[in-house]
Design a protein around this motif. Structure first.
Motif, short mmCIF file in Angstrom:
data_model
loop_
_atom_site.label_atom_id
_atom_site.label_comp_id
_atom_site.label_asym_id
_atom_site.label_seq_id
_atom_site.Cartn_x
_atom_site.Cartn_y
_atom_site.Cartn_z
N ASN A 66 0.84 -1.19 0.00
CA ASN A 66 0.00 0.00 0.00
C ASN A 66 0.87 1.24 0.00
N LYS A 70 0.85 2.22 -7.14
CA LYS A 70 0.14 1.47 -8.18
C LYS A 70 -1.05 2.25 -8.74
N SER A 71 -1.92 2.69 -7.85
CA SER A 71 -3.12 3.42 -8.29
C SER A 71 -2.75 4.75 -8.92
N THR A 72 -1.73 5.42 -8.39
CA THR A 72 -1.28 6.69 -8.97
C THR A 72 -0.83 6.50 -10.40
N LYS A 75 -3.79 6.16 -12.60
CA LYS A 75 -4.48 7.45 -12.76
C LYS A 75 -3.74 8.33 -13.76
N HIS A 114 -12.28 1.77 -10.79
CA HIS A 114 -11.64 2.03 -9.51
C HIS A 114 -12.15 1.08 -8.43
N GLN A 115 -11.40 1.00 -7.34
CA GLN A 115 -11.80 0.14 -6.23
C GLN A 115 -13.14 0.58 -5.65
N ASP A 194 -8.74 -1.96 -10.55
CA ASP A 194 -8.01 -1.64 -9.32
C ASP A 194 -8.64 -2.42 -8.16
N GLU A 195 -7.94 -3.43 -7.67
CA GLU A 195 -8.42 -4.29 -6.57
C GLU A 195 -9.86 -4.77 -6.84
N ILE A 225 -4.70 -4.62 -10.74
CA ILE A 225 -3.98 -4.30 -9.51
C ILE A 225 -4.57 -5.16 -8.41
N SER A 440 -3.15 5.60 1.49
CA SER A 440 -3.43 4.28 0.92
C SER A 440 -4.31 3.49 1.89
#
Length: 539
Positions: A66, A70-72, A75, A114-115, A194-195, A225, A440
């Motif tokens: 976390n 990854k998410s950044t 994006k 997105h998650q 994402d997740e 992810i 995170s």
């Protein structure tokens, strides 16, 4: 001569310049290249020289702790962070991209899910699928065409619901499939998830993973992810590991050398010899009264009040003991926890709660907290945190009296307390005045735990405390829980992950259909034994 007849071309005239043929992507070239991406936020560098290459038609996993970035990174790819707000280069299908927003990336066929799902609960499935992309002529929506097209997309993702059904009336697993149907409506070429299984049960997770493989067969490239390494092994062709905002390496999942331990070592930067801390149980005097004892606890559904969601449950937890509660989705574990914590859930609740041998009343949350009971919810974003407030305020909010004088919060003391938990819990943030919503998932969970530890409870009920958290952050949280038990706290540990219960708990209760179906000691507990009890309804 009629002007619909044309004279023959003059052979001496120069040949008109032909339009260049459309560029056909090289089937052997990568579908995506991200080169030397750098993204900085005030006070922190989230990405530092990250590169990623994704082959056409593959399922490419991205994993890391976390806060690794990854998410950044996704994006940046999808235009959430627009071109110009980062350094580096993005090439999709061999062409440079400069997406100014998410609509620009979707126009090229890149869609991110997105998650936190972006669906409107009180609109229908069909309305959600085509929101912002309506089948309309001169501003008038064609509902026949909308429902027809939505039905085809739902069939493609394996959903049998009528497209007119409200999104609020279907489960989270089906909502995830609606998001994928929405992506397919935009002629997706690269799907980013994402997740995707973080909030799903085992059946819904399996269905979603199968769908990702089906989309692969249809030529759709996916980036997934995930923290769940078993899922990466099941669907991914390659996995890229990111740590501390940097690309560590990309591994071929099909290579026998790419084991879970190999990926974990890349994620955390060290060998993780043990997934759980070495646990030495420290239960209190066996002759002493339990720290928490529940007798004949029954809870009815808040709407359908004829239905029992918790049925005559009795359990006990001693000081220094970690007691697990296992069960499948719908077994009643969360309903039990929330109803015990100030009757936060349910109607017509009966039974009794005893602490250290004395019956106590927990009719409200303040009453429960006053008796030394704390509850770490499974939904930290909705019930556990104030996402628009600071880390410091979130940590102290359950015990403001400890940092107040004559009803006024002492901000210097609040900061001192928050800083001590930032260090002891290893919360990754440049300042305790950072908004919690910007952290995170793993760091948010550490804030929730800090809040309740600061409140000084005797009994701590943990509901899915490591959901959506990477293996490194999990180990840190396991260590904190073990330390709390060693201090004499009574811990109730609810989890859907059986290895987690087996690795952390001294005893495990099993639930099915609202009733306790078994009690298993640490020495006797195996996944097979627990599953047998979890699938037995002793009515």
């Amino acid at each position: 001569m009629s002007d619909r007849f044309h004279a023959a071309p003059d052979p001496g005239a120069p040949h008109p310049k032909a339009a260049p043929p459309p560029k056909v992507p090289d089937p052997g070239a990568p579908v995506l290249e991200m080169r030397s991406i750098v993204k900085t936020f005030p006070g922190v560098r989230a990405l530092s020289d990250v590169s990623l290459t994704v082959a056409r038609g593959e399922v490419h996993a991205i994993c890391g702790e976390n806060g690794a970035g990854k998410s950044t990174l996704m994006k940046v790819l999808s235009g959430v962070h627009p071109h110009g707000s980062y350094e580096g280069e993005v090439l999709f299908q061999g062409e440079p991209c400069a997406f100014k927003d998410i609509r620009a990336s979707e126009a090229r066929g890149i869609v991110i899910i997105h998650q936190e799902l972006a669906l409107v609960p009180y609109l229908s499935i069909a309305e959600n699928i085509f929101l912002g992309n309506e089948h309309a002529t001169r501003g008038v929506i064609s509902w026949h065409e909308t429902l027809l097209h939505a039905s085809r997309l739902l069939k493609r993702v394996g959903l049998s619901e009528h497209p007119g059904t409200r999104v609020a009336d279907i489960g989270v697993g089906k909502q995830q499939l609606v998001e994928i149907a929405k992506a397919l409506s935009k002629e997706v070429k690269l799907l980013i998830l994402d997740e995707p299984t973080a909030a799903l049960n085992d059946d819904d997770s399996a269905h979603l993973l199968d769908l990702i493989l089906e989309l692969k067969e249809q030529g759709i490239t996916s980036i997934v992810i995930s923290h769940k390494l078993n899922e990466i092994a099941a669907v991914a062709d390659s996995v890229t590991v990111i740590r501390d905002g940097r690309t560590i390496e990309t591994l071929d999942v099909r290579d026998p050398a790419t084991s879970e331990d190999r990926i974990i070592r890349a994620m955390v930067g060290r060998d993780l010899d043990h997934r759980f801390p070495d646990r030495t149980p420290h239960p209190g005097d066996p002759g002493a009264e339990p720290a928490l004892e529940v007798r004949g606890w029954t809870v009815h559904h808040p709407i359908d009040q004829q239905r029992k969601v918790v049925d005559d449950v009795s359990l006990r937890v001693r000081r220094g003991e970690i007691v697990g509660i296992a069960g499948l989705m719908g077994a009643g574990r969360t309903e039990l926890a929330m109803s015990l914590f100030g009757r936060s859930y349910g109607r017509n609740i009966s039974g009794s709660v005893h602490k250290d041998g004395r019956e106590i009343r927990t009719r409200t949350v303040p009453e429960a907290v006053g008796h030394g009971i704390a509850y770490v919810t499974e939904d930290r974003k909705q019930y556990g945190l104030n996402l628009i407030d600071s880390i410091a305020r979130n940590i102290t909010t359950a015990a403001l009296g400890k940092v107040s004088r004559r009803g006024v919060v002492d901000e210097h003391e609040e900061r001192r307390v928050a800083e001590s938990y930032r260090r002891s819990m290893n919360i990754k943030t440049p300042t305790v005045f950072e908004q919690v919503g910007r952290l995170s998932g793993g760091n948010q969970q550490k804030v929730v735990l800090s809040k309740w530890i600061f409140a000084g409870p005797d009994v701590l009920i943990l509901d899915e405390p490591t959901r959506g958290i990477d293996v490194g952050a999990k180990y840190e949280i396991y260590t904190v829980i073990d330390q709390l038990a060693a201090q004499g706290k009574a811990v109730v540990f609810i989890s859907s992950e059986l290895p987690e219960l087996l690795g952390m708990c001294d005893r495990i209760y099993t639930m099915a259909a609202g009733r306790l179906t078994g009690e298993v000691s640490r020495a006797e507990a195996t996944q097979e034994v627990l599953m047998r009890h979890m699938t037995t309804d002793k009515r």
